[in-house]
Write an enzyme that holds these catalytic residues in place. Structure first.
Site: not given
Ligand code: ATP
Ligand code: MG
Length: 568
Positions: A42, A269, A279
Site C-alpha cells: 500500500e 511476518r 508503518k
Molecule cells: P499496513 O498496516 O499499512 O497494511 P503493511 O506492513 O501490511 O502495512 P503493506 O504495504 O500492506 O504494508 O505490505 C505489502 C506487503 O508486504 C504485504 O504482502 C505484506 O504482507 C508484506 N509485509 C508487510 N510487513 C511485513 C513484515 N514485517 N514481514 C514480512 N512481510 C511483510
C-alpha cells in the site's frame, strides 16, 4: 541511486514450505504450469526490512520456478496514499535487484471492475446498502462467541439497493451516511464473514483517479479480486490474513468462470529487535522529526538501510537466512548486521581514517618529505590490488591509541613504547606536548628508517599496529556514528508506555572533525569502505567536495558470530 551489483541472477533462495507447495501445484499441472506472484504494497509509507522479506520471497518463488512477479500498489485508501511513496517503493524494489518488467498494476486500475462486481452482487441479492453508522455496524457484529445482529436494512429490495448504490457513486450522500455490505452470515464463527463492508463514501481525491470516485472499495473487497484479474497463481501474504481467506474465497466463488483461482499462502511476518516495523509508527518518527526522514540511517526502512551502507546482497542474504515459516518470532538485528559485514568484507576497499584525531610529529623524519607507502586494498580480494598512501613527518592517530600512563594490558602507543604504523614504519614515543590545562595536544615520536613498509628490521617485535593519516594530505570529514534507534529489544511491546520513550538518545553521534586518507577524495555517494580497525563506512549523500560526510554502517566486531571475531 542504483547499485549495479544487484541483479536477479545472483539469488538462489533456499527451499521453504511455500516452494514445496508451488512445486506440488506444478506437479499436479495446476494453472497449466504458470507461476505468477505479486508484491502488493500500500503506498502509504516507505518500505521496510519486513517488506524486503516479502519482496525476496515473492520474486524468489517466481525466479525458482520460471515464473513472473507483478508489482501491485494496493491503493484503495486515498486518505493515506501519495505518489512520493509510489516512487520510493519502485526505487527500493529495483535497488534490491528485482524487476517487475511491464507488470505494474494498481488496485485503482480495477475500480470499475470492482464497482461492476459490486453491482452484480446486489443483483444476485448478495449485497445491500446499510444506512447505519460505522459504530453501530461494528457493535452489531458481535464477538467470536456471540452471533451478530442483522441490520434493519439487510432486507432492502434489489431495486432499492441498486438505486442507492448508484446514488452513492454519484455523490448524492454524505460521507459516513451509507455503506455497501455483503450479505453473507451474521452468525458465522468467522467474524470476517458477518456482512463485511465492501464500499464506503470518501470525498477525497485519489492519487491516480483524481475525483472520479467518491466511493472506495475496502482492502478486503479489492485484494483477492485484483489477484484474480491479474491471474496471480500464488498469493503470498502474512499470517493475519489467514482468517480473511474464507471471505476472499467467497468473493472469488461469486466471480469465477473457470477452474482457476489464486492460491493464498500465509507466512509469519518479520520482526526485528531494537526497532519498530509498523508503518504508522515509522510515519510518526518521520512526521514528528525524531529522525531526519524516511531514509534516516537509523530507520529499518530499505532507503534508511541503503543510506546506512547496507548492500542489496546483504539484505537478500538476510531475508534468506531468517527463512520462511508459519511461526511468529523476532529476528535478532545482529543477524542483519552480520549479513552486511559479511558482504562488505568481500567487497569494501580498506582505507585509513581517524575519528578522534591526535597529532603525532615524527621528529627525526625529514621536514617536507613525502613517501608513498603501498597499502593493500582488500585482503579478501586479490583483484582489488594495492594503492599508495602518503606518509609525512606529521600524522594523525586515534586518541584511543595513545595513553600517557597506560595500564598493564595497554600495548599501543605510550611514552617509551614502540609500535608499528600500518604500512609505514616502527615509531617510538619520546615526548608529550600539553596545553595550559594539561590536555595532550601533540605526541612526539622517532621512527626507525630501517622498518620501511612496517617490516621489522631485525626480527624485533612490536605488540601493536595502529592506523594513521598524513596531516597535509588528510581529507577532513564529518563522520556519523549510529547506534540502535531504541534501547530495548521490543520498544512497541510495552503497552503501558509509548514506544518513543524507548528512543536511544545516543543513536547518532556526529564527529565533526575526522581525517581520512586522500584515496577517498572523489568517492561517489554510497561508496563503501572499511576504515581499518574501526568498521564499515559509506559516503553519505550529504557529502560534497568541501566537506565529506561518512556514515558508520557497522562495527567490525561481530556479535552474531562471536566465534569468528575471536579469531580476527
Ligand atoms: P499496513 O498496516 O499499512 O497494511 P503493511 O506492513 O501490511 O502495512 P503493506 O504495504 O500492506 O504494508 O505490505 C505489502 C506487503 O508486504 C504485504 O504482502 C505484506 O504482507 C508484506 N509485509 C508487510 N510487513 C511485513 C513484515 N514485517 N514481514 C514480512 N512481510 C511483510
Ligand atoms: Mg497491509
Amino acid at each position: 541511486m542504483t547499485d549495479t551489483t544487484a541483479n536477479n541472477k545472483e539469488i538462489t533462495p533456499k527451499a521453504n514450505f511455500i516452494h514445496q507447495l508451488v512445486e506440488k501445484d506444478l506437479a499436479e499441472g495446476k494453472n497449466n504450469g504458470r507461476v505468477l506472484t505479486r508484491f502488493p504494497p500500500e503506498p502509504n509509507g516507505y518500505l521496510h526490512i519486513g517488506h524486503a522479506k516479502s519482496i525476496c520471497l515473492n520474486f524468489g518463488i517466481a525466479q525458482k520456478f520460471g515464473g513472473l512477479t507483478n508489482l501491485r500498489f494496493d491503493d484503495t485508501n486515498p486518505e493515506k496514499e501519495e505518489d512520493e511513496y509510489v516512487k520510493s517503493i519502485m526505487e527500493d524494489v529495483r535497488w534490491l535487484g528485482f524487476d517487475w518488467g511491464d507488470r505494474l498494476y494498481y488496485a485503482s486500475d480495477f475500480f470499475q471492475n470492482l464497482y461492476d462486481f459490486a453491482v452484480q452482487l446486489i443483483r444476485e441479492g448478495k449485497a445491500y446498502v446499510d444506512d447505519q453508522d460505522a459504530e453501530t455496524i461494528s457493535e452489531q457484529k458481535g464477538s467470536p462467541t456471540r452471533p451478530g445482529v442483522e441490520s434493519p436494512f439487510r432486507s432492502r429490495s434489489i431495486e432499492e439497493n441498486l438505486l442507492l448504490f448508484e446514488g452513492m457513486k454519484n455523490g448524492d450522500f454524505d460521507e459516513g451516511s451509507k455503506v455497501l455490505r455483503a450479505k453473507i452470515d451474521m452468525a458465522s464463527p468467522n467474524m470476517h464473514m458477518r456482512d463485511p463492508i465492501l464500499y464506503r463514501i470518501m470525498k477525497t481525491p485519489h492519487h491516480r483517479t483524481g475525483d472520479k470516485w467518491v466511493i472506495y472499495p475496502l482492502y478486503d473487497f479489492a485484494h483477492g479480486q485484483c489477484d484474480y484479474w491479474e491471474g496471480i497463481t500464488h498469493s503470498v501474504c502474512t499470517l493475519e490474513f489467514e482468517v480473511h481467506r474464507p471471505l476472499y474465497d467467497w468473493f472469488i466463488d461469486q466471480l469465477k468462470d473457470s477452474d482457476y483461482r489464486p492460491r493464498q499462502i500465509e507466512f509469519a511476518r518479520l520482526n526485528l529487535t531494537y526497532t519498530v516495523m509498523s508503518k504508522r509508527k515509522l510515519l510518526e518518527l518521520v512526521r514528528d522529526k525524531y529522525v531526519s526522514g524516511w531514509d534516516d540511517p537509523r530507520m529499518p526502512t530499505i532507503s534508511g538501510l541503503r543510506r546506512r551502507g547496507y548492500t542489496p546482497a546483504s539484505i537478500r542474504n538476510f531475508a534468506d537466512r531468517v527463512g520462511v515459516t508459519k511461526v511468529e518470532g523476532t529476528s535478532d538485528v545482529t543477524l542483519l548486521e552480520h549479513s552486511v559485514r559479511e558482504d562488505l568484507n568481500k567487497t569494501a576497499l580498506r582505507v585509513m581514517g581517524v575519528i578522534n584525531p591526535l597529532k603525532v610529529v615524527i621528529t627525526n623524519y625529514p621536514e617536507g618529505q613525502t613517501e608513498e607507502m603501498d597499502a593493500i586494498n582488500n585482503p579478501e580480494d586479490p583483484e582489488a590490488g594495492i594503492r599508495t598512501v602518503p606518509f609525512t613527518r606529521e600524522i594523525y592517530i586515534e586518541q584511543d591509541d595513545f595513553m600517557e600512563n597506560p595500564p598493564n594490558k595497554f600495548f599501543r602507543l605510550s611514552p617509551g613504547r614502540e609500535v608499528r604504523l600500518r604500512y609505514a614504519y616502527f615509531v617510538t614515543c619520546t615526548d608529550v606536548v600539553k596545553d595550559d590545562q594539561g590536555n595532550i595536544v601533540e605526541v612526539h615520536c622517532t621512527y626507525d628508517p630501517a622498518s620501511r613498509g612496517g617490516n621489522s628490521p631485525d626480527g624485533r617485535k612490536v605488540k601493536s599496529t595502529i592506523h594513521w593519516v598524513s596531516v597535509p594530505h588528510a581529507i577532513e570529514a564529518e563522520v556519523r556514528l549510529y547506534d540502535r534507534l531504541f534501547t530495548v529489544e521490543d520498544p512497541a511491546g510495552d503497552k503501558e508506555r509509548d514506544f518513543k520513550e524507548y528512543l536511544n538518545p545516543d543513536s547518532l553521534v556526529v564527529m565533526p572533525r575526522c581525517f581520512v586518507e586522500p584515496s577517498v577524495k572523489d568517492a561517489s555517494p554510497l561508496s563503501h569502505y572499511q576504515f581499518e580497525r574501526l568498521g564499515y563506512f559509506n559516503v553519505d549523500p550529504d557529502s560534497n567536495p568541501e566537506k565529506m560526510v561518512f556514515n558508520r554502517t557497522v562495527l567490525l566486531k561481530d556479535a552474531w558470530s562471536k566465534e569468528k571475531s575471536k579469531g580476527a
